[in-house]
Design an enzyme around this catalytic site. Structure first.
Site, PDB file in Angstrom:
ATOM      1  N   THR A 136       1.185  -1.041  -0.025  1.00  0.00           N
ATOM      2  CA  THR A 136      -0.054   0.401   0.212  1.00  0.00           C
ATOM      3  C   THR A 136       1.015   1.431   0.300  1.00  0.00           C
ATOM      4  OG1 THR A 136      -1.685  -0.875   1.371  1.00  0.00           O
ATOM      5  CG2 THR A 136      -1.756   1.828   1.222  1.00  0.00           C
ATOM      6  N   SER A 144       1.281  -7.470  -0.788  1.00  0.00           N
ATOM      7  CA  SER A 144       1.750  -7.927   0.122  1.00  0.00           C
ATOM      8  C   SER A 144       0.842  -9.275   0.740  1.00  0.00           C
ATOM      9  CB  SER A 144       2.600  -7.657   1.778  1.00  0.00           C
ATOM     10  OG  SER A 144       1.843  -7.401   2.115  1.00  0.00           O
ATOM     11  N   THR A 181       1.667  -4.331   4.408  1.00  0.00           N
ATOM     12  CA  THR A 181       1.825  -4.397   5.553  1.00  0.00           C
ATOM     13  C   THR A 181       0.585  -5.822   6.048  1.00  0.00           C
ATOM     14  OG1 THR A 181      -0.721  -3.586   6.043  1.00  0.00           O
ATOM     15  CG2 THR A 181       0.673  -2.090   6.208  1.00  0.00           C
ATOM     16  N   ASP A 182      -0.026  -6.416   5.108  1.00  0.00           N
ATOM     17  CA  ASP A 182      -0.722  -7.814   4.774  1.00  0.00           C
ATOM     18  C   ASP A 182       0.400  -8.919   5.527  1.00  0.00           C
ATOM     19  OD1 ASP A 182      -2.674  -6.178   4.369  1.00  0.00           O
ATOM     20  OD2 ASP A 182      -3.168  -6.862   2.673  1.00  0.00           O
TER      21      ASP A 182
HETATM   22  N1  ASP Z   1      -3.223  -5.681   0.331  1.00  0.00           N
HETATM   23  C1  ASP Z   1      -1.755  -4.954   0.997  1.00  0.00           C
HETATM   24  C2  ASP Z   1      -0.486  -5.986   1.588  1.00  0.00           C
HETATM   25  O1  ASP Z   1      -0.133  -5.858   1.997  1.00  0.00           O
HETATM   26  C3  ASP Z   1      -1.725  -3.977   1.697  1.00  0.00           C
HETATM   27  C4  ASP Z   1      -1.633  -2.930   2.643  1.00  0.00           C
HETATM   28  O2  ASP Z   1      -0.197  -2.608   2.561  1.00  0.00           O
HETATM   29  O3  ASP Z   1      -1.263  -1.838   3.871  1.00  0.00           O
HETATM   30  O4  ASP Z   1       0.807  -4.792   0.530  1.00  0.00           O
END
Ligand code: ASP
Length: 317
Positions: A16, A62, A95-96
């Site tokens: 993200t 991610s 973050t995932d």
């Molecule tokens: N789906 C995103 C990822 O993990 C969520 C994020 O980065 O906050 O790449």
């Protein structure tokens, strides 16, 4: 920004922090992994005078992280971390699965120099994007923080062994639970709360082979109504290792426990940890505690099986 002698290398992997949305007010309906790492750096004027080098290692959301990307990231981190002209490495990530990648790099590399992962909860196009500040803070930690793998978000640094994503959308979505944070970035400066021992590195050679041929390790959960049939099915599919996300301090539903014994008897390596966000699994007989999350244990079992395969030894069941 405190002066450090060498460069910080920033490795982009997506997430993200590199995401864009059609509408700046939309912090949910966006597409992750759109902007290159140079673009993320360009959004932080305070980095203009810092000795940096950028490299795009991957460009993924991610949630779709793969073992192949993990292997490439570990190789590129290791490559840069031994350079004489490099002080530390920063990885921009989603973050995932941030905590899984951090733990993987921690267990494979256990670097003596700072290896700092950072991310964002809002896309780069957001009205109030958190990525630029997180990236600046991560670079600060890479230049004046401790050696080892850390995760930096919302002004706080967490150790790879302790960090967990705890919230789906808050900017301070990560925590270290009972262990507490490593430190904070306060008025642009690193302030340490505690230190952590580096731990033992498995080494890049453990993960050198084709990721498509790595052992298959799955996570199963103990829950109300568990039947154990999923374990029987995975055993029939040839799974190599199973991690049980168990209830409480490591208790397992009787039906699931019976299926796990059948799996062990068939040669599958089984490990049990707690599904609780915090609080360890406890072995009542020995008193041993294990605070690893199911996802951390999956990394450790994967590396254990890879090492056992390389040495020709059988892994502990
Ligand atoms: N789906 C995103 C990822 O993990 C969520 C994020 O980065 O906050 O790449």
């Amino acid at each position: 920004m405190p002066s450090a002698t060498g460069k910080t290398v920033i490795l982009g992997s997506g997430g993200t922090i590199a995401g864009t949305a059609a509408n700046a007010a939309d912090a949910v309906g966006y597409t992750a992994a759109q902007l290159g790492v140079e673009c993320l750096v360009a959004a932080v004027p305070a980095l203009a005078d810092v000795a940096l080098e950028c490299e795009q290692v991957a460009q993924v959301d991610s949630k779709d992280m793969t073992h192949a990307v993990w292997q490439r990231l570990a190789q590129r981190c290791a490559h840069h971390l031994v350079r004489d002209d490099v002080t530390g490495v920063v990885v921009t990530h989603g973050t995932d699965t941030l905590e899984e990648t951090a733990y993987f790099l921690h267990r494979v590399l256990a670097p003596s120099r700072p290896l700092v992962l950072t991310a964002a909860m809002r896309p780069a196009t957001s009205l109030q994007a958190d990525g630029p500040q997180n990236l600046l803070d991560a670079v600060t930690v890479s230049r004046s923080g401790p050696g080892g793998v850390a995760v930096v978000l919302a002004g706080v640094a967490h150790a790879a062994a302790d960090v967990r994503k705890l919230h789906g959308w808050r900017l301070d979505a990560f925590g270290s639970g009972d262990a507490g944070a490593l430190g904070v970035i306060e008025a642009g400066r690193w302030r340490a709360f505690r230190t952590v021992p580096p731990g033992a590195a498995r080494g890049l050679e453990t993960i050198a082979g084709d990721p498509a041929a790595w052992p298959r390790v799955e996570v199963v959960t103990s829950h109300a109504g568990a039947s154990g049939r999923v374990v029987d099915a995975l055993r029939a599919l040839g799974v190599d290792g199973l991690v049980v996300a168990a209830t409480g301090s490591g208790t397992v539903h009787a039906e699931l426990a019976a299926a796990l014994q059948r799996a062990r008897d068939a040669g599958v390596a089984v490990r049990v940890v707690s599904r609780c966000a915090f609080g360890p699994a406890i072995d009542v007989a020995s008193g041993a505690v294990d605070a690893r999350t199911p996802w951390q244990m999956r990394v450790d079992l994967l590396l254990e099986l890879l090492a056992a395969r390389a040495s020709g030894a059988a892994a502990r069941r």
